[in-house]
Write a protein that holds these residues in place. Sequence first.
Motif, PDB file in Angstrom:
ATOM      1  N   HIS A 109      42.410  52.251  41.088  1.00  0.00           N
ATOM      2  CA  HIS A 109      44.289  51.798  41.519  1.00  0.00           C
ATOM      3  C   HIS A 109      44.407  51.018  42.518  1.00  0.00           C
ATOM      4  O   HIS A 109      45.201  50.012  42.635  1.00  0.00           O
ATOM      5  CB  HIS A 109      44.783  53.267  41.702  1.00  0.00           C
ATOM      6  CG  HIS A 109      46.104  53.061  41.821  1.00  0.00           C
ATOM      7  ND1 HIS A 109      46.775  53.573  42.992  1.00  0.00           N
ATOM      8  CD2 HIS A 109      47.308  52.560  41.080  1.00  0.00           C
ATOM      9  CE1 HIS A 109      48.228  53.274  43.076  1.00  0.00           C
ATOM     10  NE2 HIS A 109      48.492  52.466  41.748  1.00  0.00           N
ATOM     11  N   GLU A 110      43.460  51.279  43.478  1.00  0.00           N
ATOM     12  CA  GLU A 110      43.632  50.450  44.997  1.00  0.00           C
ATOM     13  C   GLU A 110      43.324  49.177  44.670  1.00  0.00           C
ATOM     14  O   GLU A 110      43.775  48.238  45.599  1.00  0.00           O
ATOM     15  CB  GLU A 110      42.747  51.126  45.856  1.00  0.00           C
ATOM     16  CG  GLU A 110      43.100  52.297  46.651  1.00  0.00           C
ATOM     17  CD  GLU A 110      42.109  52.969  47.277  1.00  0.00           C
ATOM     18  OE1 GLU A 110      42.596  54.229  47.852  1.00  0.00           O
ATOM     19  OE2 GLU A 110      41.165  52.312  47.625  1.00  0.00           O
ATOM     20  N   SER A 111      42.427  48.721  43.564  1.00  0.00           N
ATOM     21  CA  SER A 111      42.021  47.409  43.586  1.00  0.00           C
ATOM     22  C   SER A 111      42.651  46.570  42.313  1.00  0.00           C
ATOM     23  O   SER A 111      42.153  45.353  42.032  1.00  0.00           O
ATOM     24  CB  SER A 111      40.434  47.567  43.241  1.00  0.00           C
ATOM     25  OG  SER A 111      39.829  48.233  44.124  1.00  0.00           O
ATOM     26  N   LEU A 112      43.677  47.281  41.739  1.00  0.00           N
ATOM     27  CA  LEU A 112      44.279  46.441  40.639  1.00  0.00           C
ATOM     28  C   LEU A 112      44.765  45.122  40.933  1.00  0.00           C
ATOM     29  O   LEU A 112      44.916  44.355  39.935  1.00  0.00           O
ATOM     30  CB  LEU A 112      45.427  47.395  40.009  1.00  0.00           C
ATOM     31  CG  LEU A 112      45.044  48.573  39.233  1.00  0.00           C
ATOM     32  CD1 LEU A 112      46.152  49.329  38.680  1.00  0.00           C
ATOM     33  CD2 LEU A 112      43.879  48.033  38.189  1.00  0.00           C
ATOM     34  N   SER A 113      45.162  44.813  42.067  1.00  0.00           N
ATOM     35  CA  SER A 113      45.635  43.520  42.666  1.00  0.00           C
ATOM     36  C   SER A 113      44.621  42.293  42.962  1.00  0.00           C
ATOM     37  O   SER A 113      45.004  41.344  43.158  1.00  0.00           O
ATOM     38  CB  SER A 113      46.835  43.575  43.558  1.00  0.00           C
ATOM     39  OG  SER A 113      46.038  44.120  44.726  1.00  0.00           O
ATOM     40  N   LEU A 114      43.396  42.931  42.746  1.00  0.00           N
ATOM     41  CA  LEU A 114      42.542  41.886  43.069  1.00  0.00           C
ATOM     42  C   LEU A 114      42.095  41.187  41.745  1.00  0.00           C
ATOM     43  O   LEU A 114      42.232  41.841  40.685  1.00  0.00           O
ATOM     44  CB  LEU A 114      41.039  42.421  43.460  1.00  0.00           C
ATOM     45  CG  LEU A 114      41.034  43.253  44.738  1.00  0.00           C
ATOM     46  CD1 LEU A 114      39.880  44.217  45.089  1.00  0.00           C
ATOM     47  CD2 LEU A 114      41.655  42.646  45.978  1.00  0.00           C
ATOM     48  N   GLN A 115      41.478  39.859  41.995  1.00  0.00           N
ATOM     49  CA  GLN A 115      40.925  38.932  40.905  1.00  0.00           C
ATOM     50  C   GLN A 115      39.583  39.881  40.228  1.00  0.00           C
ATOM     51  O   GLN A 115      39.158  40.762  40.781  1.00  0.00           O
ATOM     52  CB  GLN A 115      40.444  37.792  41.341  1.00  0.00           C
ATOM     53  CG  GLN A 115      41.609  36.799  41.748  1.00  0.00           C
ATOM     54  CD  GLN A 115      41.013  35.360  41.826  1.00  0.00           C
ATOM     55  OE1 GLN A 115      39.766  35.343  42.155  1.00  0.00           O
ATOM     56  NE2 GLN A 115      42.044  34.386  41.847  1.00  0.00           N
ATOM     57  N   ALA A 116      39.290  39.537  39.053  1.00  0.00           N
ATOM     58  CA  ALA A 116      38.621  40.242  38.262  1.00  0.00           C
ATOM     59  C   ALA A 116      37.158  40.438  38.949  1.00  0.00           C
ATOM     60  O   ALA A 116      36.405  41.317  39.104  1.00  0.00           O
ATOM     61  CB  ALA A 116      38.250  39.598  36.892  1.00  0.00           C
ATOM     62  N   HIS A 117      36.763  39.170  39.505  1.00  0.00           N
ATOM     63  CA  HIS A 117      35.301  39.047  40.190  1.00  0.00           C
ATOM     64  C   HIS A 117      35.530  39.844  41.603  1.00  0.00           C
ATOM     65  O   HIS A 117      34.444  40.540  41.951  1.00  0.00           O
ATOM     66  CB  HIS A 117      34.817  37.648  40.422  1.00  0.00           C
ATOM     67  CG  HIS A 117      35.510  36.919  41.415  1.00  0.00           C
ATOM     68  ND1 HIS A 117      36.823  36.261  41.086  1.00  0.00           N
ATOM     69  CD2 HIS A 117      35.504  36.839  42.714  1.00  0.00           C
ATOM     70  CE1 HIS A 117      37.097  35.633  42.068  1.00  0.00           C
ATOM     71  NE2 HIS A 117      36.443  35.968  42.990  1.00  0.00           N
ATOM     72  N   GLU A 118      36.705  39.885  42.284  1.00  0.00           N
ATOM     73  CA  GLU A 118      36.610  40.811  43.336  1.00  0.00           C
ATOM     74  C   GLU A 118      36.766  42.259  43.131  1.00  0.00           C
ATOM     75  O   GLU A 118      36.156  43.023  43.968  1.00  0.00           O
ATOM     76  CB  GLU A 118      38.082  40.182  44.056  1.00  0.00           C
ATOM     77  CG  GLU A 118      37.885  38.754  44.825  1.00  0.00           C
ATOM     78  CD  GLU A 118      39.379  38.457  45.303  1.00  0.00           C
ATOM     79  OE1 GLU A 118      39.513  37.255  46.131  1.00  0.00           O
ATOM     80  OE2 GLU A 118      40.278  39.144  44.843  1.00  0.00           O
ATOM     81  N   TYR A 119      37.423  42.625  41.945  1.00  0.00           N
ATOM     82  CA  TYR A 119      37.521  44.013  41.837  1.00  0.00           C
ATOM     83  C   TYR A 119      36.263  44.388  41.163  1.00  0.00           C
ATOM     84  O   TYR A 119      35.933  45.535  41.679  1.00  0.00           O
ATOM     85  CB  TYR A 119      38.408  44.051  40.434  1.00  0.00           C
ATOM     86  CG  TYR A 119      38.477  45.418  39.596  1.00  0.00           C
ATOM     87  CD1 TYR A 119      39.314  46.375  40.016  1.00  0.00           C
ATOM     88  CD2 TYR A 119      37.563  45.690  38.925  1.00  0.00           C
ATOM     89  CE1 TYR A 119      39.208  47.596  39.296  1.00  0.00           C
ATOM     90  CE2 TYR A 119      37.295  46.802  37.974  1.00  0.00           C
ATOM     91  CZ  TYR A 119      38.470  47.745  38.436  1.00  0.00           C
ATOM     92  OH  TYR A 119      38.206  48.896  37.774  1.00  0.00           O
ATOM     93  N   GLN A 120      35.316  43.699  40.688  1.00  0.00           N
ATOM     94  CA  GLN A 120      34.031  44.241  40.274  1.00  0.00           C
ATOM     95  C   GLN A 120      33.128  44.263  41.581  1.00  0.00           C
ATOM     96  O   GLN A 120      32.464  45.296  41.657  1.00  0.00           O
ATOM     97  CB  GLN A 120      33.436  43.064  39.359  1.00  0.00           C
ATOM     98  CG  GLN A 120      33.883  43.145  37.809  1.00  0.00           C
ATOM     99  CD  GLN A 120      33.806  41.808  37.167  1.00  0.00           C
ATOM    100  OE1 GLN A 120      32.976  40.803  37.536  1.00  0.00           O
ATOM    101  NE2 GLN A 120      34.444  41.677  36.170  1.00  0.00           N
ATOM    102  N   ALA A 121      33.367  43.260  42.486  1.00  0.00           N
ATOM    103  CA  ALA A 121      32.605  43.466  43.474  1.00  0.00           C
ATOM    104  C   ALA A 121      32.965  44.881  44.454  1.00  0.00           C
ATOM    105  O   ALA A 121      32.095  45.492  45.222  1.00  0.00           O
ATOM    106  CB  ALA A 121      32.626  42.236  44.819  1.00  0.00           C
ATOM    107  N   GLN A 122      34.240  45.171  44.582  1.00  0.00           N
ATOM    108  CA  GLN A 122      34.668  46.293  45.264  1.00  0.00           C
ATOM    109  C   GLN A 122      34.519  47.360  44.641  1.00  0.00           C
ATOM    110  O   GLN A 122      34.091  48.428  45.259  1.00  0.00           O
ATOM    111  CB  GLN A 122      36.261  46.036  45.378  1.00  0.00           C
ATOM    112  CG  GLN A 122      36.878  47.323  46.158  1.00  0.00           C
ATOM    113  CD  GLN A 122      37.984  46.790  47.100  1.00  0.00           C
ATOM    114  OE1 GLN A 122      37.943  45.771  47.802  1.00  0.00           O
ATOM    115  NE2 GLN A 122      38.873  47.567  47.580  1.00  0.00           N
ATOM    116  N   THR A 123      34.523  47.557  43.251  1.00  0.00           N
ATOM    117  CA  THR A 123      34.429  48.836  42.688  1.00  0.00           C
ATOM    118  C   THR A 123      32.897  49.154  41.966  1.00  0.00           C
ATOM    119  O   THR A 123      32.689  50.087  41.736  1.00  0.00           O
ATOM    120  CB  THR A 123      35.299  48.862  41.441  1.00  0.00           C
ATOM    121  OG1 THR A 123      35.121  47.841  40.345  1.00  0.00           O
ATOM    122  CG2 THR A 123      36.709  48.974  41.801  1.00  0.00           C
TER     123      THR A 123
END
Lengths: 176, 317
Positions: free
Chosen positions: A90-104
């Motif tokens: 939920h916290e990472s939904l506003s990130l781009q897909a590749h940033e989301y993958q790196a974060q999660t």
Amino acid sequence: MPFLGSELLAAIRTRNENPPQDQAIPSPAVSPIADAEPEVHASLESTPEQIRYASALEKGTRLGLLCLFITFPLYILGVIEPQTPIEKVHESLSLQAHEYQAQTGSERGWGWLRMLRRGDCLNFIGIVILAGVTAVCYIAVVPLMFQRGDRIYAVLALLQVVVLIFAASGVLAGGH
Amino acid sequence: MKAQLKSASGLLLGLLLALLLAAPACAASGEAAASADPSRWWVCPLILFVVTFVIGILAVLGGVGGGVLFVPIVSGFFPIHLDFVRASGLLVALSGALAAGPGLLRANLASLRLAIPVGLIASLCAIAGAMMGLALPTQVIQICLGATILGICAVMLVARKSEVPVVPRADGLSALLAIHGLYREPSSGRIVDWKIHRTPLGLCLFVVIGILAGMFGLGAGWANVPALNLVMGVPLKISVGTSKFLLSITDTSAAWVYLNNGCVIPLIVVPSVVGVMLGSLVGVRILKSAKPAFIRWAVIGILAFAGLRAIAKGFGF
């Protein structure tokens, strides 16, 4: 969800019988092609290929939606622990897909297959069935097309299967 | 009855607008709360479900697909990145097409012979569109999305439909592929022996339609129907049915690209798919009784608003 299809059909029929005023375009009294003699192989009934395609599509769609209806509650109710905590998703939904993958630390491509014991990855079973059912339907009708000597369409259908498998393979990497 | 429907539809529109205005604030507060209270994660999916439910109703009443409303509204008003919204939009459109497909094929309202060559071209181009969409900067895509949505509004305003277009002679390609059929017009009971023309031009149009569908995750019913009906001369009812079925082929290809690039998040996709499908069921029930004419205008208005919002967001406002 075959009921949605039948509801839609019923609605289409209703709209055609009672077209709304803003879209009602009068049909020609006598269509120039309406009185033409139908060709021998044309029929009001669906072709055997359409029937087989519809049957495969219905089964695949039911299966995919059923999987989603089972796995999603298991995921959001926390019955099966997810690979990525929902709060972090939920916290990472506003990130781009590749940033989301790196974060999660979530998997891309078919990586979810290695994590099928995780609640979030389980949901991909239903999603992949829905995305894959079209290719299965095409494969189901190709033999019928060859039997009827409809080689052009059999080749076109096989080409479509190749395109879908190519898209599904993960070869086509994108990203910003 | 019509007055009741009108007030109910007005209520729905009001609810959608209220939700749209509240969504960013709710989601932002949800985000803030989530960092302090992780148990509040459910706020965003719940709002998404309610909004998509209303979108499902309006889409049926407005005569558009769920995807074309979903992408601009959710990307414009929810703090969800466009990558995930486009992937969800494709799956929303795909699910609707898959659910409707079997019935349309069995009733012979969708033509497999017509859909196979068109679908092959559109799906190839949808893959290219999806890759382009993922490669371009988000701001550029957001601006292009807004411009496309405004273009869709224009198409909805000016495009006319023809129940049974006049096709004097089938062109060579459609004759080679034997794309024709029989169709009973229920209003007159007349059997129409339909054939198509301008097939090469129609197929060229599906190159553009496929690219747009893949790039923006919009579905493509808004473009399929005019291309099939007005350009290729397919009877309106067959155009609508084949267009709906065609989405299951076009959107599948693009959906795989997004899926393989990690853009599909079940927490967004599942509430959206279920919301739009349930909303469509309710919408179809309302449509059986009557169709308030102003809903179409309201849908065009909402689309225009969402399109302008997408452009503004693309420019950083």
